[in-house]
Design a protein around this motif. Structure first.
Motif, PDB file in Angstrom:
ATOM      1  N   GLN A 132       0.819  -1.218   0.000  1.00  0.00           N
ATOM      2  CA  GLN A 132       0.000   0.000   0.000  1.00  0.00           C
ATOM      3  C   GLN A 132       0.855   1.272   0.000  1.00  0.00           C
ATOM      4  OE1 GLN A 132      -3.273   0.489  -0.472  1.00  0.00           O
ATOM      5  NE2 GLN A 132      -3.412  -1.703  -0.866  1.00  0.00           N
ATOM      6  N   PRO A 133       1.924   1.333   0.813  1.00  0.00           N
ATOM      7  CA  PRO A 133       2.764   2.541   0.756  1.00  0.00           C
ATOM      8  C   PRO A 133       3.366   2.781  -0.628  1.00  0.00           C
ATOM      9  CG  PRO A 133       3.198   1.342   2.774  1.00  0.00           C
ATOM     10  CD  PRO A 133       2.318   0.450   1.947  1.00  0.00           C
ATOM     11  N   GLN A 134       3.751   1.710  -1.315  1.00  0.00           N
ATOM     12  CA  GLN A 134       4.290   1.865  -2.671  1.00  0.00           C
ATOM     13  C   GLN A 134       3.230   2.441  -3.603  1.00  0.00           C
ATOM     14  OE1 GLN A 134       5.484  -2.244  -3.344  1.00  0.00           O
ATOM     15  NE2 GLN A 134       7.624  -1.638  -3.446  1.00  0.00           N
ATOM     16  N   GLN A 135       2.043   1.888  -3.529  1.00  0.00           N
ATOM     17  CA  GLN A 135       0.966   2.345  -4.393  1.00  0.00           C
ATOM     18  C   GLN A 135       0.586   3.793  -4.093  1.00  0.00           C
ATOM     19  OE1 GLN A 135      -2.331  -0.487  -5.041  1.00  0.00           O
ATOM     20  NE2 GLN A 135      -1.081  -2.076  -4.088  1.00  0.00           N
ATOM     21  N   GLN A 136       0.587   4.141  -2.813  1.00  0.00           N
ATOM     22  CA  GLN A 136       0.266   5.519  -2.440  1.00  0.00           C
ATOM     23  C   GLN A 136       1.339   6.484  -2.939  1.00  0.00           C
ATOM     24  OE1 GLN A 136      -0.158   5.123   1.801  1.00  0.00           O
ATOM     25  NE2 GLN A 136      -2.158   4.145   1.665  1.00  0.00           N
ATOM     26  N   LEU A 137       2.597   6.060  -2.882  1.00  0.00           N
ATOM     27  CA  LEU A 137       3.686   6.902  -3.379  1.00  0.00           C
ATOM     28  C   LEU A 137       3.555   7.119  -4.877  1.00  0.00           C
ATOM     29  CD1 LEU A 137       6.349   8.420  -3.095  1.00  0.00           C
ATOM     30  CD2 LEU A 137       7.544   6.213  -3.240  1.00  0.00           C
ATOM     31  N   LEU A 138       3.292   6.030  -5.607  1.00  0.00           N
ATOM     32  CA  LEU A 138       3.102   6.167  -7.050  1.00  0.00           C
ATOM     33  C   LEU A 138       1.923   7.085  -7.356  1.00  0.00           C
ATOM     34  CD1 LEU A 138       3.680   2.525  -8.366  1.00  0.00           C
ATOM     35  CD2 LEU A 138       5.012   4.556  -8.947  1.00  0.00           C
ATOM     36  N   GLY A 139       0.861   6.935  -6.560  1.00  0.00           N
ATOM     37  CA  GLY A 139      -0.321   7.773  -6.761  1.00  0.00           C
ATOM     38  C   GLY A 139      -0.056   9.238  -6.509  1.00  0.00           C
ATOM     39  N   SER A 140       0.927   9.548  -5.650  1.00  0.00           N
ATOM     40  CA  SER A 140       1.254  10.943  -5.375  1.00  0.00           C
ATOM     41  C   SER A 140       2.146  11.538  -6.460  1.00  0.00           C
ATOM     42  CB  SER A 140       1.960  11.055  -4.016  1.00  0.00           C
ATOM     43  OG  SER A 140       3.267  10.490  -4.076  1.00  0.00           O
ATOM     44  N   LEU A 141       2.800  10.671  -7.241  1.00  0.00           N
ATOM     45  CA  LEU A 141       3.702  11.137  -8.297  1.00  0.00           C
ATOM     46  C   LEU A 141       3.048  11.120  -9.674  1.00  0.00           C
ATOM     47  CD1 LEU A 141       6.913   9.190  -7.167  1.00  0.00           C
ATOM     48  CD2 LEU A 141       6.390  11.607  -6.773  1.00  0.00           C
ATOM     49  N   LEU A 142       2.047  10.260  -9.824  1.00  0.00           N
ATOM     50  CA  LEU A 142       1.350  10.110 -11.093  1.00  0.00           C
ATOM     51  C   LEU A 142      -0.150  10.221 -10.835  1.00  0.00           C
ATOM     52  CD1 LEU A 142       3.320   6.979 -12.347  1.00  0.00           C
ATOM     53  CD2 LEU A 142       3.581   9.302 -13.227  1.00  0.00           C
ATOM     54  N   PRO A 143      -0.945  10.366 -11.895  1.00  0.00           N
ATOM     55  CA  PRO A 143      -2.397  10.393 -11.678  1.00  0.00           C
ATOM     56  C   PRO A 143      -2.841   9.148 -10.913  1.00  0.00           C
ATOM     57  CG  PRO A 143      -1.873  11.069 -13.913  1.00  0.00           C
ATOM     58  CD  PRO A 143      -0.582  10.589 -13.305  1.00  0.00           C
ATOM     59  N   SER A 144      -3.350   9.321  -9.715  1.00  0.00           N
ATOM     60  CA  SER A 144      -3.614   8.193  -8.821  1.00  0.00           C
ATOM     61  C   SER A 144      -4.599   7.183  -9.396  1.00  0.00           C
ATOM     62  CB  SER A 144      -4.127   8.701  -7.469  1.00  0.00           C
ATOM     63  OG  SER A 144      -5.297   9.472  -7.645  1.00  0.00           O
ATOM     64  N   LEU A 145      -5.627   7.652 -10.083  1.00  0.00           N
ATOM     65  CA  LEU A 145      -6.602   6.727 -10.641  1.00  0.00           C
ATOM     66  C   LEU A 145      -5.971   5.851 -11.717  1.00  0.00           C
ATOM     67  CD1 LEU A 145      -9.822   8.928 -10.887  1.00  0.00           C
ATOM     68  CD2 LEU A 145      -9.258   7.188  -9.185  1.00  0.00           C
ATOM     69  N   ALA A 146      -5.049   6.426 -12.490  1.00  0.00           N
ATOM     70  CA  ALA A 146      -4.375   5.662 -13.537  1.00  0.00           C
ATOM     71  C   ALA A 146      -3.487   4.585 -12.935  1.00  0.00           C
ATOM     72  CB  ALA A 146      -3.545   6.592 -14.418  1.00  0.00           C
ATOM     73  N   VAL A 147      -2.787   4.925 -11.854  1.00  0.00           N
ATOM     74  CA  VAL A 147      -1.921   3.953 -11.179  1.00  0.00           C
ATOM     75  C   VAL A 147      -2.755   2.812 -10.627  1.00  0.00           C
ATOM     76  CG1 VAL A 147      -0.418   3.582  -9.193  1.00  0.00           C
ATOM     77  CG2 VAL A 147      -0.133   5.615 -10.606  1.00  0.00           C
ATOM     78  N   LYS A 148      -3.828   3.148  -9.940  1.00  0.00           N
ATOM     79  CA  LYS A 148      -4.689   2.136  -9.342  1.00  0.00           C
ATOM     80  C   LYS A 148      -5.283   1.228 -10.408  1.00  0.00           C
ATOM     81  CE  LYS A 148      -8.564   1.614  -6.114  1.00  0.00           C
ATOM     82  NZ  LYS A 148      -9.546   2.341  -5.269  1.00  0.00           N
ATOM     83  N   ALA A 149      -5.712   1.808 -11.501  1.00  0.00           N
ATOM     84  CA  ALA A 149      -6.316   1.029 -12.583  1.00  0.00           C
ATOM     85  C   ALA A 149      -5.296   0.103 -13.234  1.00  0.00           C
ATOM     86  CB  ALA A 149      -6.921   1.959 -13.627  1.00  0.00           C
ATOM     87  N   ALA A 150      -4.078   0.611 -13.432  1.00  0.00           N
ATOM     88  CA  ALA A 150      -3.039  -0.195 -14.078  1.00  0.00           C
ATOM     89  C   ALA A 150      -2.654  -1.395 -13.226  1.00  0.00           C
ATOM     90  CB  ALA A 150      -1.814   0.663 -14.356  1.00  0.00           C
ATOM     91  N   ILE A 151      -2.454  -1.155 -11.925  1.00  0.00           N
ATOM     92  CA  ILE A 151      -2.100  -2.244 -11.018  1.00  0.00           C
ATOM     93  C   ILE A 151      -3.240  -3.252 -10.933  1.00  0.00           C
ATOM     94  CG2 ILE A 151      -1.591  -2.838  -8.614  1.00  0.00           C
ATOM     95  CD1 ILE A 151      -0.122  -0.170  -8.373  1.00  0.00           C
TER      96      ILE A 151
END
Length: 200
Positions: free
Chosen positions: A73-92
Motif C-alpha cells: 500500500q505505501p508503494q501504491q500511495q507513493l506512485l499515486g502521489s507522483l502520477l495520476p492516482s486513478l491511472a496507477v490504481k487502474a493499471a495495477i
C-alpha cells in the motif's frame, strides 16, 4: 521467459508459485512470507467454519505476486502521489486481474469475476484481518492504529515467521488438498512446454 502482459493458463505453475511466494516476505521483507500469509489465512477460514472452496480461493488470492511482486500500500500511495492516482490504481488492478483469472482458471476454481458476494467479502475481510494481525505481531500493538478495527483471525497457531522451506511445503500441501495433484502436475508440465516454445 514469461510475457507479463499476456497472462495465460499455460504459463501457470503452482510448484514455482509456491517457491517464489515462500521466498518473498511481506511488509517489504519484514514480515512472514506471502506463502505463509496465504496458508494461515486459508487455515483461519476453515477454523471459522468456512468451506474448502472458500479456503482455496484465499490460498491463491495473492498468487499473482509470484510474477508481479508484492505491491505494498505505501508503494501504491507513493506512485499515486507522483502520477495520476486513478491511472496507477487502474493499471495495477488490471495487471493483477489478468493473472488472477489465469491462475484460478488453471486451478479449475471460479474466476474472481464470478465469485459470490460472500466469497468476495470473505477473501477481502480475511486478507485485512491477517494483515492487521501480522502487523501487530511484527511491529507491536501500535501498528493496530493503521488498520480498521476487526477481530483477529482464528489461525492455527500463533503468527511467527516460518522458514522458507516450511512455507513452501505448507503451500504445496494446501495446493494438493484444494487443487489436486493431477492439476498441479499438469500445469507444471504445461508451463515448461509453453516457455520452451516461447524461447525458440
Amino acid at each position: 521467459m514469461i510475457d507479463l502482459a499476456a497472462p495465460g493458463v499455460a504459463s501457470v505453475c503452482f510448484v514455482e508459485m509456491g517457491a517464489a511466494l515462500a521466498g518473498t516476505r511481506r511488509f517489504e521483507g519484514r514480515g512472514i512470507s506471502i506463502a505463509q500469509h496465504c496458508v494461515m489465512g486459508a487455515q483461519a477460514i476453515l477454523n471459522e467454519g468456512g468451506t474448502q472452496l472458500e479456503a482455496a480461493l484465499f490460498l491463491l488470492h495473492d498468487g499473482h505476486e509470484w510474477l508481479l511482486g508484492d505491491w505494498t500500500q505505501p508503494q501504491q500511495q507513493l506512485l499515486g502521489s507522483l502520477l495520476p492516482s486513478l491511472a496507477v490504481k487502474a493499471a495495477i488492478g488490471q495487471m493483477k486481474a489478468g493473472w488472477d483469472a489465469a491462475i484460478y482458471a488453471a486451478a479449475n476454481l471460479p474466476l474472481p469475476e464470478f465469485w459470490t458476494t460472500r466469497q468476495k467479502n470473505l477473501v477481502k475481510s480475511m486478507d485485512e484481518r491477517m494483515c492487521r494481525a501480522e502487523a501487530i505481531t511484527h511491529f507491536g500493538p501500535q501498528a493496530a492504529s493503521q488498520f480498521s478495527d476487526n477481530h483477529p483471525p482464528k489461525t492455527t497457531g500463533t503468527i511467527c515467521i516460518w522458514g522458507t522451506a516450511r512455507a513452501e511445503e505448507k503451500f504445496a500441501e494446501y495446493c494438493h488438498t484444494f487443487i489436486g495433484p493431477e492439476i498441479i502436475a499438469r500445469q507444471a508440465a504445461l508451463s515448461v512446454k509453453t516457455r520452451r516454445g516461447a524461447t525458440r
